[in-house]
Design a protein around this motif. Structure first.
Motif, PDB file in Angstrom:
ATOM      1  N   TYR A 141      -3.999  54.529 -67.308  1.00  0.00           N
ATOM      2  CA  TYR A 141      -5.087  54.173 -66.893  1.00  0.00           C
ATOM      3  C   TYR A 141      -5.671  53.537 -68.045  1.00  0.00           C
ATOM      4  N   GLY A 166     -11.409  57.625 -75.122  1.00  0.00           N
ATOM      5  CA  GLY A 166     -12.391  57.098 -74.351  1.00  0.00           C
ATOM      6  C   GLY A 166     -12.904  58.092 -73.181  1.00  0.00           C
ATOM      7  N   ARG A 167     -13.009  57.679 -72.172  1.00  0.00           N
ATOM      8  CA  ARG A 167     -13.214  58.613 -70.977  1.00  0.00           C
ATOM      9  C   ARG A 167     -12.160  59.663 -70.495  1.00  0.00           C
ATOM     10  N   LEU A 168     -10.924  59.091 -71.146  1.00  0.00           N
ATOM     11  CA  LEU A 168      -9.636  60.024 -70.632  1.00  0.00           C
ATOM     12  C   LEU A 168      -9.221  61.135 -71.244  1.00  0.00           C
ATOM     13  N   VAL A 169      -8.893  62.272 -70.708  1.00  0.00           N
ATOM     14  CA  VAL A 169      -8.615  63.531 -71.321  1.00  0.00           C
ATOM     15  C   VAL A 169      -7.050  63.295 -71.413  1.00  0.00           C
ATOM     16  N   VAL A 170      -6.566  62.786 -72.671  1.00  0.00           N
ATOM     17  CA  VAL A 170      -5.122  62.576 -72.613  1.00  0.00           C
ATOM     18  C   VAL A 170      -4.263  63.822 -73.144  1.00  0.00           C
ATOM     19  N   LEU A 187     -12.953  52.965 -71.929  1.00  0.00           N
ATOM     20  CA  LEU A 187     -14.672  53.190 -71.707  1.00  0.00           C
ATOM     21  C   LEU A 187     -15.517  53.598 -72.779  1.00  0.00           C
ATOM     22  N   ASP A 204      -7.938  51.073 -68.211  1.00  0.00           N
ATOM     23  CA  ASP A 204      -9.627  51.043 -68.005  1.00  0.00           C
ATOM     24  C   ASP A 204     -10.484  52.627 -68.475  1.00  0.00           C
ATOM     25  N   VAL A 205      -9.907  53.484 -68.147  1.00  0.00           N
ATOM     26  CA  VAL A 205     -10.695  54.822 -68.500  1.00  0.00           C
ATOM     27  C   VAL A 205     -10.391  55.299 -70.043  1.00  0.00           C
ATOM     28  N   THR A 265      -9.430  63.454 -76.305  1.00  0.00           N
ATOM     29  CA  THR A 265      -9.954  62.547 -75.448  1.00  0.00           C
ATOM     30  C   THR A 265      -9.811  61.093 -76.047  1.00  0.00           C
TER      31      THR A 265
END
Lengths: 155, 155
Positions: free
Chosen positions: A149, A108-112, A155, A151-152, A106
């Motif tokens: 993304y 930030g709030r993104l599951v990469v 986050l 922004d995500v 992850t």
């Protein structure tokens, strides 16, 4: 021409991925046991051909060394993502006792990265080239997702 | 007026959260041991006042029952998120042996809940009202995040 430079970029990511993996490997060599060993010797346990895979039983818990190599592989993915984006990608693994599980990274709030794990007992690659290519693919997909993304990811 | 209806909505999420938690609790009661027990009795172990917290040592591994309640709490958050958005939120926990860790819930490629865990040995809430409010807050933040980034949640 564009195609050619894209290919070159891929090769370079794959090369860097293997270098990062070796670096992580050597970083855990507290007693200098691998100091004289070439990179190929360190990476050898990652290589499993079809016969070697079939010879490993998939009953019981996966071998701790195998789990350690699996974690190292995804740590290398995370480091490469950080190198390319400046954003940390932290791994999290959920492992059942039968070699099934899930690995995510992850940012930030993104599951990469999101990978289902199966037959972890047999974690390995037919060749180092395939390891490098698979690692590079994960890195490139993760970086692309962060660019899509931001922004995500922030986050 | 708008404020008032917002408050009512919150209370209803909090109520539903507690109901969901009780439901999950009873779902694991294979032998009917809790059948005659009221909801309050089931939820009692979630309640720890200041003295009860202080009395629990934070050395060694957290109690398995405590970990189970922790997982149940976040499972309830996931179920409520699914009820409100139609999208599954799957939990993943990473736990060290000293009661530190991390709990996340993911929906698609979106991390809808991300909590650092500390002193897991002492997981609990001063009152059921606080448990309900904390659960509802996690649900509402997760749902708001999904509404902000539906593309990522549906990836």
């Amino acid at each position: 021409m564009a195609q050619e430079s894209a290919d070159i970029a891929d090769v370079s990511v794959a090369d860097q991925f293997v270098k990062t993996l070796v670096l992580l490997f050597r970083a855990e060599d507290s007693y200098g046991a691998w100091e004289g060993k070439p990179d190929e010797a360190l990476l050898a346990p990652f290589v499993l051909d079809r016969e070697a895979r079939a010879a490993i039983p998939i009953i019981g818990d996966p071998d701790p060394d195998t789990l350690w190599r699996l974690e190292l592989f995804y740590k290398a993915v995370g480091l490469m993502v950080e190198k390319q984006t400046g954003l940390m990608a932290s791994p999290m693994m959920k492992m059942s006792h039968e070699g099934f599980g899930r690995m995510i990274l992850t940012t930030g709030r993104l599951v990469v990265v999101s990978k289902s794990l199966r037959d972890v007992h047999r974690f390995g690659f037919p060749t180092i080239g395939k390891l490098a290519a698979d690692g590079a693919k994960l890195v490139e997909d993760a970086v692309a997702l962060i660019r899509d993304y931001p922004d995500v990811a922030n986050l």
